[in-house]
Structure formats: structure tokens, C-alpha cells
Design a protein around this motif. Structure first.
Motif, mmCIF file in Angstrom:
data_model
loop_
_atom_site.group_PDB
_atom_site.id
_atom_site.type_symbol
_atom_site.label_atom_id
_atom_site.label_comp_id
_atom_site.label_asym_id
_atom_site.label_seq_id
_atom_site.Cartn_x
_atom_site.Cartn_y
_atom_site.Cartn_z
ATOM 1 N N THR A 15 0.855 -1.181 0.000
ATOM 2 C CA THR A 15 0.000 0.000 0.000
ATOM 3 C C THR A 15 0.893 1.235 0.000
ATOM 4 O O THR A 15 2.097 1.142 0.278
ATOM 5 C CB THR A 15 -0.906 0.038 1.246
ATOM 6 O OG1 THR A 15 -0.081 0.194 2.404
ATOM 7 C CG2 THR A 15 -1.768 -1.218 1.354
ATOM 8 N N GLN A 16 0.314 2.371 -0.284
ATOM 9 C CA GLN A 16 1.072 3.622 -0.203
ATOM 10 C C GLN A 16 1.572 3.841 1.216
ATOM 11 O O GLN A 16 2.700 4.305 1.413
ATOM 12 C CB GLN A 16 0.204 4.797 -0.647
ATOM 13 C CG GLN A 16 -0.089 4.808 -2.116
ATOM 14 C CD GLN A 16 -1.001 5.937 -2.533
ATOM 15 O OE1 GLN A 16 -1.715 6.518 -1.708
ATOM 16 N NE2 GLN A 16 -1.002 6.252 -3.818
ATOM 17 N N GLU A 17 0.767 3.498 2.185
ATOM 18 C CA GLU A 17 1.155 3.668 3.579
ATOM 19 C C GLU A 17 2.354 2.786 3.932
ATOM 20 O O GLU A 17 3.288 3.233 4.613
ATOM 21 C CB GLU A 17 -0.028 3.347 4.494
ATOM 22 C CG GLU A 17 0.200 3.732 5.927
ATOM 23 C CD GLU A 17 -1.075 3.638 6.762
ATOM 24 O OE1 GLU A 17 -0.955 3.812 7.976
ATOM 25 O OE2 GLU A 17 -2.160 3.382 6.202
ATOM 26 N N LYS A 28 2.086 8.779 3.500
ATOM 27 C CA LYS A 28 1.219 8.201 2.475
ATOM 28 C C LYS A 28 0.807 9.275 1.477
ATOM 29 O O LYS A 28 0.789 9.044 0.269
ATOM 30 C CB LYS A 28 -0.010 7.574 3.119
ATOM 31 C CG LYS A 28 -1.032 7.041 2.129
ATOM 32 C CD LYS A 28 -2.341 6.705 2.820
ATOM 33 C CE LYS A 28 -3.398 6.236 1.863
ATOM 34 N NZ LYS A 28 -3.816 7.246 0.898
ATOM 35 N N SER A 53 1.324 9.368 -2.570
ATOM 36 C CA SER A 53 0.169 9.567 -3.440
ATOM 37 C C SER A 53 0.396 10.729 -4.397
ATOM 38 O O SER A 53 0.100 10.631 -5.592
ATOM 39 C CB SER A 53 -1.085 9.820 -2.598
ATOM 40 O OG SER A 53 -2.181 10.116 -3.423
#
Length: 101
Positions: free
Chosen positions: A53-55, A65, A69
Motif C-alpha cells: 500500500t502507499q502507507e 502516504k 500519493s
């Protein structure tokens, strides 16, 4: 029998006609924008390939994050030092840069 379509235009010819030859301000703006877009898309694709994930990516490379993004969506330009962290710390890869003249 197939007929030849004379209405086909190459991407290079289209860019020359619509944005001018390389070196013109309008064309250089287009090319720079494309390179930034391409970099964000490459980061996005690599992140998905790694199943992150971006996180998760942000945590691994010491950023947020929202910053990841913004890079992926071509809203924020990425510094080379940050790009290196994303590639090396986030993805476990190596960053290779080149210059074409």
C-alpha cells in the motif's frame, strides 16, 4: 487486399506538429511533464507489483502516504534523494539514472 492508410501519424510527428520541435518552450514543457508522469506511474506499478500500500511504502522510506500519493499522481515532483529512498528502502531495489544527449 488491404489498402494503405495514409492518415496515420506517428507520435513524434504529432508532437512536432502540435507542440513544435524539440527545444521549443512548448515542446520541452510537454516532454518534462511526460517524464514526471512516467516516474509516478513507474513507482505506482512497482508498489503494486510488490503488493504494498502507499502507507506501507511511505513507512519503509520515511515519508507519508500523502507524499507517495502526490508523487504517483504527478502532483508533486520527487527529489532524487527521495526517489533513491523509495527504490532502495521501499522496494529493495537499485536506482539507475542516465543522461541522454
Amino acid at each position: 487486399m488491404k489498402t494503405k492508410n495514409n492518415n496515420i501519424t506517428t507520435l513524434a510527428k504529432f508532437k512536432d506538429e502540435q507542440y513544435g520541435k524539440r527545444g521549443s518552450a512548448k515542446r520541452e514543457e510537454l516532454e518534462t511533464g511526460y517524464e514526471q508522469f512516467k516516474l509516478g506511474a513507474m513507482i505506482h506499478d512497482a508498489r503494486l507489483e510488490k503488493g504494498m500500500t502507499q502507507e506501507q511504502l511511505a513507512e519503509k522510506c520515511g515519508t507519508t502516504k500523502s507524499y507517495i500519493s502526490r508523487i504517483e499522481n504527478n502532483v508533486k515532483e520527487v527529489r532524487i534523494s527521495t526517489l533513491q529512498k523509495i527504490v532502495e528502502l521501499g522496494f529493495g531495489g537499485q536506482l539507475h539514472l542516465s543522461i541522454k544527449l
